[in-house]
Design a protein around this motif. Structure first.
Motif, PDB file in Angstrom:
ATOM      1  N   SER A  64      -8.233  20.190  -3.768  1.00 40.94           N
ATOM      2  CA  SER A  64      -8.727  18.900  -4.265  1.00 40.94           C
ATOM      3  C   SER A  64      -8.551  17.867  -3.155  1.00 40.94           C
ATOM      4  O   SER A  64      -7.446  17.686  -2.637  1.00 40.94           O
ATOM      5  CB  SER A  64      -7.950  18.477  -5.512  1.00 40.94           C
ATOM      6  N   HIS A  65      -9.623  17.171  -2.813  1.00 40.21           N
ATOM      7  CA  HIS A  65      -9.647  16.323  -1.621  1.00 40.21           C
ATOM      8  C   HIS A  65      -9.207  14.888  -1.883  1.00 40.21           C
ATOM      9  O   HIS A  65      -9.023  14.456  -3.027  1.00 40.21           O
ATOM     10  CB  HIS A  65     -11.047  16.330  -1.003  1.00 40.21           C
ATOM     11  N   GLY A  66      -9.093  14.132  -0.807  1.00 38.19           N
ATOM     12  CA  GLY A  66      -8.678  12.735  -0.869  1.00 38.19           C
ATOM     13  C   GLY A  66      -9.843  11.770  -0.929  1.00 38.19           C
ATOM     14  O   GLY A  66     -11.016  12.149  -0.860  1.00 38.19           O
ATOM     15  N   TRP A  67      -9.507  10.492  -1.047  1.00 41.23           N
ATOM     16  CA  TRP A  67     -10.480   9.393  -1.079  1.00 41.23           C
ATOM     17  C   TRP A  67     -10.730   8.920   0.341  1.00 41.23           C
ATOM     18  O   TRP A  67      -9.772   8.803   1.134  1.00 41.23           O
ATOM     19  CB  TRP A  67      -9.905   8.256  -1.909  1.00 41.23           C
ATOM     20  N   GLY A 181      -6.969  -5.778  -1.521  1.00 46.44           N
ATOM     21  CA  GLY A 181      -7.585  -5.878  -0.196  1.00 46.44           C
ATOM     22  C   GLY A 181      -8.570  -4.761   0.063  1.00 46.44           C
ATOM     23  O   GLY A 181      -9.637  -4.981   0.655  1.00 46.44           O
ATOM     24  N   LEU A 182      -8.232  -3.556  -0.382  1.00 45.08           N
ATOM     25  CA  LEU A 182      -9.160  -2.427  -0.244  1.00 45.08           C
ATOM     26  C   LEU A 182     -10.435  -2.673  -1.038  1.00 45.08           C
ATOM     27  O   LEU A 182     -11.542  -2.413  -0.561  1.00 45.08           O
ATOM     28  CB  LEU A 182      -8.501  -1.131  -0.730  1.00 45.08           C
ATOM     29  N   ARG A 183     -10.290  -3.187  -2.258  1.00 41.64           N
ATOM     30  CA  ARG A 183     -11.464  -3.464  -3.073  1.00 41.64           C
ATOM     31  C   ARG A 183     -12.342  -4.535  -2.420  1.00 41.64           C
ATOM     32  O   ARG A 183     -13.566  -4.410  -2.379  1.00 41.64           O
ATOM     33  CB  ARG A 183     -11.027  -3.896  -4.487  1.00 41.64           C
ATOM     34  N   LYS A 184     -11.700  -5.567  -1.920  1.00 43.20           N
ATOM     35  CA  LYS A 184     -12.437  -6.648  -1.275  1.00 43.20           C
ATOM     36  C   LYS A 184     -13.189  -6.131  -0.044  1.00 43.20           C
ATOM     37  O   LYS A 184     -14.380  -6.414   0.143  1.00 43.20           O
ATOM     38  CB  LYS A 184     -11.477  -7.771  -0.868  1.00 43.20           C
ATOM     39  N   ALA A 185     -12.509  -5.343   0.780  1.00 45.44           N
ATOM     40  CA  ALA A 185     -13.142  -4.807   1.980  1.00 45.44           C
ATOM     41  C   ALA A 185     -14.262  -3.840   1.631  1.00 45.44           C
ATOM     42  O   ALA A 185     -15.285  -3.767   2.328  1.00 45.44           O
ATOM     43  CB  ALA A 185     -12.097  -4.115   2.856  1.00 45.44           C
ATOM     44  N   ARG A 190     -18.146  -1.566   3.247  1.00 44.89           N
ATOM     45  CA  ARG A 190     -17.349  -0.354   3.140  1.00 44.89           C
ATOM     46  C   ARG A 190     -17.527   0.568   4.346  1.00 44.89           C
ATOM     47  O   ARG A 190     -16.617   1.335   4.678  1.00 44.89           O
ATOM     48  CB  ARG A 190     -17.629   0.385   1.832  1.00 44.89           C
ATOM     49  N   SER A 191     -18.644   0.490   5.032  1.00 40.24           N
ATOM     50  CA  SER A 191     -18.820   1.272   6.244  1.00 40.24           C
ATOM     51  C   SER A 191     -17.765   0.896   7.286  1.00 40.24           C
ATOM     52  O   SER A 191     -17.120   1.758   7.880  1.00 40.24           O
ATOM     53  CB  SER A 191     -20.223   1.040   6.818  1.00 40.24           C
ATOM     54  N   LYS A 192     -17.565  -0.395   7.464  1.00 39.87           N
ATOM     55  CA  LYS A 192     -16.543  -0.857   8.403  1.00 39.87           C
ATOM     56  C   LYS A 192     -15.148  -0.490   7.910  1.00 39.87           C
ATOM     57  O   LYS A 192     -14.271  -0.117   8.703  1.00 39.87           O
ATOM     58  CB  LYS A 192     -16.638  -2.367   8.596  1.00 39.87           C
ATOM     59  N   LEU A 193     -14.924  -0.586   6.601  1.00 38.79           N
ATOM     60  CA  LEU A 193     -13.631  -0.226   6.039  1.00 38.79           C
ATOM     61  C   LEU A 193     -13.270   1.211   6.391  1.00 38.79           C
ATOM     62  O   LEU A 193     -12.148   1.492   6.831  1.00 38.79           O
ATOM     63  CB  LEU A 193     -13.653  -0.403   4.520  1.00 38.79           C
ATOM     64  N   TYR A 194     -14.223   2.126   6.222  1.00 38.43           N
ATOM     65  CA  TYR A 194     -13.939   3.533   6.503  1.00 38.43           C
ATOM     66  C   TYR A 194     -13.685   3.756   7.990  1.00 38.43           C
ATOM     67  O   TYR A 194     -12.809   4.540   8.373  1.00 38.43           O
ATOM     68  CB  TYR A 194     -15.080   4.415   6.010  1.00 38.43           C
ATOM     69  N   LEU A 195     -14.442   3.080   8.827  1.00 40.34           N
ATOM     70  CA  LEU A 195     -14.203   3.201  10.267  1.00 40.34           C
ATOM     71  C   LEU A 195     -12.825   2.660  10.632  1.00 40.34           C
ATOM     72  O   LEU A 195     -12.102   3.262  11.448  1.00 40.34           O
ATOM     73  CB  LEU A 195     -15.284   2.454  11.048  1.00 40.34           C
ATOM     74  N   ASP A 196     -12.455   1.538  10.040  1.00 39.53           N
ATOM     75  CA  ASP A 196     -11.153   0.939  10.341  1.00 39.53           C
ATOM     76  C   ASP A 196     -10.006   1.834   9.884  1.00 39.53           C
ATOM     77  O   ASP A 196      -8.991   1.978  10.584  1.00 39.53           O
ATOM     78  CB  ASP A 196     -11.039  -0.429   9.670  1.00 39.53           C
ATOM     79  N   ILE A 197     -10.141   2.423   8.710  1.00 39.22           N
ATOM     80  CA  ILE A 197      -9.086   3.304   8.203  1.00 39.22           C
ATOM     81  C   ILE A 197      -8.941   4.540   9.086  1.00 39.22           C
ATOM     82  O   ILE A 197      -7.830   4.930   9.469  1.00 39.22           O
ATOM     83  CB  ILE A 197      -9.380   3.722   6.746  1.00 39.22           C
ATOM     84  N   ALA A 198     -10.077   5.148   9.423  1.00 35.61           N
ATOM     85  CA  ALA A 198     -10.039   6.386  10.203  1.00 35.61           C
ATOM     86  C   ALA A 198      -9.582   6.158  11.640  1.00 35.61           C
ATOM     87  O   ALA A 198      -8.860   6.983  12.213  1.00 35.61           O
ATOM     88  CB  ALA A 198     -11.411   7.051  10.188  1.00 35.61           C
ATOM     89  N   SER A 235     -12.353   4.375  -7.786  1.00 33.15           N
ATOM     90  CA  SER A 235     -11.311   5.341  -7.454  1.00 33.15           C
ATOM     91  C   SER A 235     -10.074   4.686  -6.858  1.00 33.15           C
ATOM     92  O   SER A 235      -8.979   5.255  -6.906  1.00 33.15           O
ATOM     93  CB  SER A 235     -11.861   6.401  -6.487  1.00 33.15           C
ATOM     94  N   ILE A 236     -10.214   3.495  -6.305  1.00 30.77           N
ATOM     95  CA  ILE A 236      -9.052   2.793  -5.751  1.00 30.77           C
ATOM     96  C   ILE A 236      -8.015   2.547  -6.849  1.00 30.77           C
ATOM     97  O   ILE A 236      -6.812   2.731  -6.644  1.00 30.77           O
ATOM     98  CB  ILE A 236      -9.476   1.478  -5.072  1.00 30.77           C
ATOM     99  N   ALA A 237      -8.494   2.131  -8.017  1.00 34.59           N
ATOM    100  CA  ALA A 237      -7.573   1.956  -9.154  1.00 34.59           C
ATOM    101  C   ALA A 237      -6.995   3.298  -9.592  1.00 34.59           C
ATOM    102  O   ALA A 237      -5.814   3.398  -9.923  1.00 34.59           O
ATOM    103  CB  ALA A 237      -8.283   1.284 -10.314  1.00 34.59           C
ATOM    104  N   ALA A 238      -7.827   4.341  -9.569  1.00 31.18           N
ATOM    105  CA  ALA A 238      -7.374   5.653 -10.028  1.00 31.18           C
ATOM    106  C   ALA A 238      -6.224   6.174  -9.174  1.00 31.18           C
ATOM    107  O   ALA A 238      -5.220   6.665  -9.699  1.00 31.18           O
ATOM    108  CB  ALA A 238      -8.539   6.636 -10.014  1.00 31.18           C
TER     109      ALA A 238
END
Length: 312
Positions: A64-67, A181-185, A190-198, A235-238
């Motif tokens: 089972s994978h991650g978000w 903050g995650l929800r806001k970003a 969200r494209s930038k959010l994923y790049l920033d996280i990775a 899923s952030i809340a989940a």
């Protein structure tokens, strides 16, 4: 933080935190799932893409994978184990990857029931269930709702249980502002959010002296952008606000907990160490220099630890 956003976040928290007690196990619904090609279709019509690698008569391992990823994030472990005689099965969570993007049901109860649908539809038995990050929550809630009749062992890798967010009875959790903050970003870009996280904390590339791997960053981004916007937002809340303590108490199979000591996403002390303490007989392995994304950065060690545990 404006009042509307705070109120909405609080509502999500309340819903997720109480979901463990919201419904009885949906065993019948899982049993009504059907297989159509590379998809399992749930009783409510959600199509879940899945991979089924290795010999069909081999010992079964589900992943089972991650978000906000999908089953591709497990390919190093799946290939390694399939080549050693294991039947490895992984599905794209609802709203992620190649699966359906339902508007509703983006919560841990549905995630767990979808895992049950895959296991039941493929008629899998004596399964070792492995979950990473959000997927670790999915595995915990699966056992909490569906018990261990089909489960032989469990593995939690960099997993979110017992509960991530700070609450009155979880004072060491992360403050709600982190998830707001995650929800806001996510809403802003969200494209930038994923790049920033990775490119930062997920793989530890923000650490002094670290050398970012463009391939890992691009793979994370591509998987994230394949997922549904609404689904990943919900899923952030989940993953942040669901309380898995009651689920962990129901674990009655050998359990391995693996976590990175330098995990900046899901801190080891409030997650892995706490989970291992709640699961009777659980074994904890900490990779001292491991970030959150140890399935890639420490894949050789993780692969071997999984194999050793499966062979016990």
């Amino acid at each position: 933080m404006n009042v509307i956003t705070r109120s909405f976040a609080a509502t999500l928290l309340a819903i997720a935190a109480t979901s463990a007690h919201a419904a009885a196990p949906h065993v019948d619904a899982a049993a009504r799932a059907t297989v159509q090609g590379d998809y399992v279709t749930t009783a409510e019509g959600v199509r879940l893409y899945y991979k089924d690698w290795g010999p069909k008569d081999g010992p079964v391992v589900t992943f089972s994978h991650g978000w906000p990823l999908n089953s591709d994030s497990w390919e190093a472990q799946m290939l390694f184990l399939a080549e050693r005689g294991y039947r490895v099965v992984a599905h794209d969570r609802r709203g992620h990857g190649r699966s359906s993007q339902p508007w509703d049901g983006n919560d841990m109860d549905h995630y767990a029931d979808d895992l049950a649908a895959v296991i039941d539809a493929l008629d899998l038995h004596d399964v070792t269930v492995v979950g990473f990050s959000t997927g670790g929550g999915e595995v915990a809630r699966y056992i909490g709702r569906h018990c261990t009749a089909r489960v032989k062992k469990a593995v939690l890798v960099a997993a979110v249980p017992p509960i991530m967010v700070r609450t009155a009875d979880n004072p060491r959790g992360l403050p709600m502002d982190v998830f707001d903050g995650l929800r806001k970003a996510s809403l802003e870009n969200r494209s930038k959010l994923y790049l920033d996280i990775a490119s930062g904390p997920f793989f530890g590339f923000n650490r002094p002296g670290a050398k970012p791997d463009a391939g890992l960053v691009q793979s994370f981004w591509a998987q994230g952008m394949q997922a549904g916007h609404k689904n990943t937002y919900d899923s952030i809340a989940a993953f942040s606000a669901t309380d898995f303590r009651g689920d962990l108490a129901k674990f009655d199979v050998p359990t391995l907990v693996i976590h990175g000591g330098e995990d900046q996403i899901v801190p080891v002390d409030t997650s892995a160490r706490a989970s291992a303490a709640l699961v009777k007989g659980a074994r904890l392995i900490v990779y001292p220099d491991g970030p959150h994304g140890i399935a890639d950065t420490h894949k050789d060690r993780l692969n071997q630890d999984l194999l050793d545990f499966l062979r016990e």
